[in-house]
Design an enzyme around this catalytic site. Sequence first.
Site, PDB file in Angstrom:
ATOM      1  NE  ARG A  15      -2.281  -2.051   3.155  1.00 39.47           N
ATOM      2  CZ  ARG A  15      -2.663  -2.266   4.400  1.00 39.47           C
ATOM      3  NH1 ARG A  15      -3.706  -1.630   4.889  1.00 39.47           N
ATOM      4  NH2 ARG A  15      -2.005  -3.117   5.170  1.00 39.47           N
ATOM      5  CD  GLN A  73       8.172 -13.985   6.217  1.00 37.42           C
ATOM      6  OE1 GLN A  73       8.198 -12.764   6.320  1.00 37.42           O
ATOM      7  NE2 GLN A  73       7.139 -14.705   6.592  1.00 37.42           N
ATOM      8  CB  SER A 402      30.298  47.215  -6.513  1.00 28.71           C
ATOM      9  OG  SER A 402      29.972  47.636  -5.224  1.00 28.71           O
TER      10      SER A 402
HETATM   11  C1  UD1 Z   1      -0.834  -8.120  12.771  1.00 23.47           C
HETATM   12  C2  UD1 Z   1      -1.419  -9.055  13.827  1.00 23.47           C
HETATM   13  C3  UD1 Z   1      -2.637  -8.404  14.457  1.00 23.47           C
HETATM   14  C4  UD1 Z   1      -2.256  -7.050  15.036  1.00 23.47           C
HETATM   15  C5  UD1 Z   1      -1.590  -6.193  13.993  1.00 23.47           C
HETATM   16  C6  UD1 Z   1      -1.003  -4.938  14.630  1.00 23.47           C
HETATM   17  C7  UD1 Z   1      -0.970 -11.336  13.131  1.00 23.47           C
HETATM   18  C8  UD1 Z   1      -1.525 -12.543  12.465  1.00 23.47           C
HETATM   19  N1  UD1 Z   1      -1.778 -10.305  13.209  1.00 23.47           N
HETATM   20  O1  UD1 Z   1      -1.805  -7.987  11.772  1.00 23.47           O
HETATM   21  O2  UD1 Z   1      -3.152  -9.215  15.475  1.00 23.47           O
HETATM   22  O3  UD1 Z   1      -3.419  -6.399  15.540  1.00 23.47           O
HETATM   23  O4  UD1 Z   1      -0.479  -6.883  13.378  1.00 23.47           O
HETATM   24  O5  UD1 Z   1      -0.541  -4.088  13.640  1.00 23.47           O
HETATM   25  O6  UD1 Z   1       0.138 -11.361  13.599  1.00 23.47           O
HETATM   26  N2  UD1 Z   1       5.353  -9.397   8.456  1.00 23.47           N
HETATM   27  C9  UD1 Z   1       6.429 -10.152   8.039  1.00 23.47           C
HETATM   28  N3  UD1 Z   1       6.187 -11.268   7.285  1.00 23.47           N
HETATM   29  C10 UD1 Z   1       4.951 -11.680   6.969  1.00 23.47           C
HETATM   30  C11 UD1 Z   1       3.852 -10.888   7.398  1.00 23.47           C
HETATM   31  C12 UD1 Z   1       4.090  -9.753   8.147  1.00 23.47           C
HETATM   32  O7  UD1 Z   1       7.573  -9.834   8.302  1.00 23.47           O
HETATM   33  O8  UD1 Z   1       4.817 -12.712   6.301  1.00 23.47           O
HETATM   34  C13 UD1 Z   1       5.618  -8.196   9.271  1.00 23.47           C
HETATM   35  C14 UD1 Z   1       5.181  -6.926   8.578  1.00 23.47           C
HETATM   36  O9  UD1 Z   1       6.284  -6.366   7.848  1.00 23.47           O
HETATM   37  C15 UD1 Z   1       4.793  -6.032   9.746  1.00 23.47           C
HETATM   38  C16 UD1 Z   1       4.327  -7.017  10.805  1.00 23.47           C
HETATM   39  O10 UD1 Z   1       4.852  -8.274  10.439  1.00 23.47           O
HETATM   40  O11 UD1 Z   1       5.887  -5.319  10.258  1.00 23.47           O
HETATM   41  C17 UD1 Z   1       2.809  -7.083  10.900  1.00 23.47           C
HETATM   42  O12 UD1 Z   1       2.324  -7.528   9.656  1.00 23.47           O
HETATM   43  P1  UD1 Z   1       0.959  -7.004   9.053  1.00 23.47           P
HETATM   44  O13 UD1 Z   1       0.730  -7.608   7.738  1.00 23.47           O
HETATM   45  O14 UD1 Z   1       0.885  -5.533   9.156  1.00 23.47           O
HETATM   46  O15 UD1 Z   1      -0.037  -7.684  10.086  1.00 23.47           O
HETATM   47  P2  UD1 Z   1      -1.536  -7.355  10.314  1.00 23.47           P
HETATM   48  O16 UD1 Z   1      -2.353  -8.130   9.361  1.00 23.47           O
HETATM   49  O17 UD1 Z   1      -1.738  -5.907  10.378  1.00 23.47           O
END
Ligand code: UD1
Length: 452
Positions: A15, A73, A402
């Site tokens: 996004r 990852q 100047s």
């Molecule tokens: C996650 C939480 C949710 C919480 C929210 C807070 C889970 C399943 N859900 O949701 O409960 O309320 O954060 O913001 O944990 N990331 C990785 N690898 C991945 C996926 C994510 O490194 O495969 C990292 C992202 O870069 C980010 C963080 O994990 O820094 C959170 O990921 P994001 O996709 O924002 O999680 P949410 O769905 O918002």
Amino acid sequence: MAFSVVVLAAGKGTRMKSSLPKVLHPIGGKPMVQHIIDTVNKLGATNIHLVYGHGREQLQNKLSHNDLSWCLQDKQLGTGHAVQQAAPYIQDNEDVLILVGDAPLIKESTLQQLIAVKKDADLALLTVELDDPTGMGRIIRQGSQVTAIVEHKDASEQQHQIKETNTGMMIMGGKDLKRWLSALNNNNAQGEFYLTDVIEMAAKEGKSIHASQPSSAIEVEGINNRVQLASIERAYQDEQAKALMMRGVSLLDPARFDLRGELEIGQDITIDVNVIVEGKVKIGSNTTIGANCILIDCEIAENAVIHANCIIEQAKVGEHCSVGPYARLRPGTVMKEKSRVGNFVEMKKTTLGKGSKANHLSYLGDTEVGEGANIGAGTITCNYDGVNKFKTIIGDGAFIGSNSALVAPANIGANATVGAGSVVTKEVNDNELAIARAKQRNVSNWQRPTKK
Ligand code: UD1
Ligand code: CA
């Protein structure tokens, strides 16, 4: 207890619509994840594991930390899968603090408190109550006991009413974490391996789960798009402006001040509106900075006045100096005490001696000006022949008329005078007057041309 930190930073950040990895987008001029690394550095962790997805080269170039442990990852299969990438490096007998890489305002004190809460529990979770919890994981409690986290997309209508949400930050023992991680599955609405599922596993094993809260919700607010990036930037700037005012700086409008770096200050400094401070900047006591100035990696001494619309970069301004309005001090410029530069003066790698003045419309490059010299309006040092650069030396008490061009290498002696409009190509010795311009010729009874 010894502990390590895992920072989750592999999410695509789709996004943001950017070629820059999301966690490198700046807050206060610094990559958002660097804020987290800097905060974590104060906690005394054994290791910091950064789980990244792509852009390792960009990340390594832009992040500063001596020995970050890099965990790739490859595919982003969820937050649980992300932590699994760090699992091989985690010791059984250490605690693991898990943080998200996109919530840069998290405070050291909040993390210290979370670590302290873990001392009396098996797992400590940072939660926050939100008026609008849409999209967040919800904290499920039985009585006061936390028993699970349910993701928004998996939650029932009734669970959607819960306002206590998961921040994504938690701490638990390494041995427990690894056991729970290996039991994760992706049978959920998003087909992801959720880190949040470890909470229910812990509860089912009868482990104690304690929750703690940040001092304000902004600390745990994540950045997913540029609207949130801007709003976190404002919150951060607001915090910095307040801190500076509490330390005695007058900001004429704290909402129109930006600090993208570090500012070292004396006493009774006044900063007018729309000033941007970048990198490492030092401002001495009783100095005022006019509106719309940009200060980058520079030092400004006591009792100086920087008038409006100046740009000062990698330069030093001495005590009681006056700069601008509309002056540009480029890298390597040094203004000694009580010297002055006025409007539309540009200086680069130039030293302006004590009490010397260049008040109007000048370019001084690769130049050394002694004390008490006067550089007239429109003076240009011609320091560049198209290939090489050369120096200009102007002695104490010299007076440059100047609109003179001093063709470098140029040497103007002490108390020498250069007549206005001169193009100086030869050395001028101490106390000499140099005039290098066409002689004036007057024609009497001159008839102007008339229209035919
Ligand atoms: C996650 C939480 C949710 C919480 C929210 C807070 C889970 C399943 N859900 O949701 O409960 O309320 O954060 O913001 O944990 N990331 C990785 N690898 C991945 C996926 C994510 O490194 O495969 C990292 C992202 O870069 C980010 C963080 O994990 O820094 C959170 O990921 P994001 O996709 O924002 O999680 P949410 O769905 O918002
Ligand atoms: Ca998120």
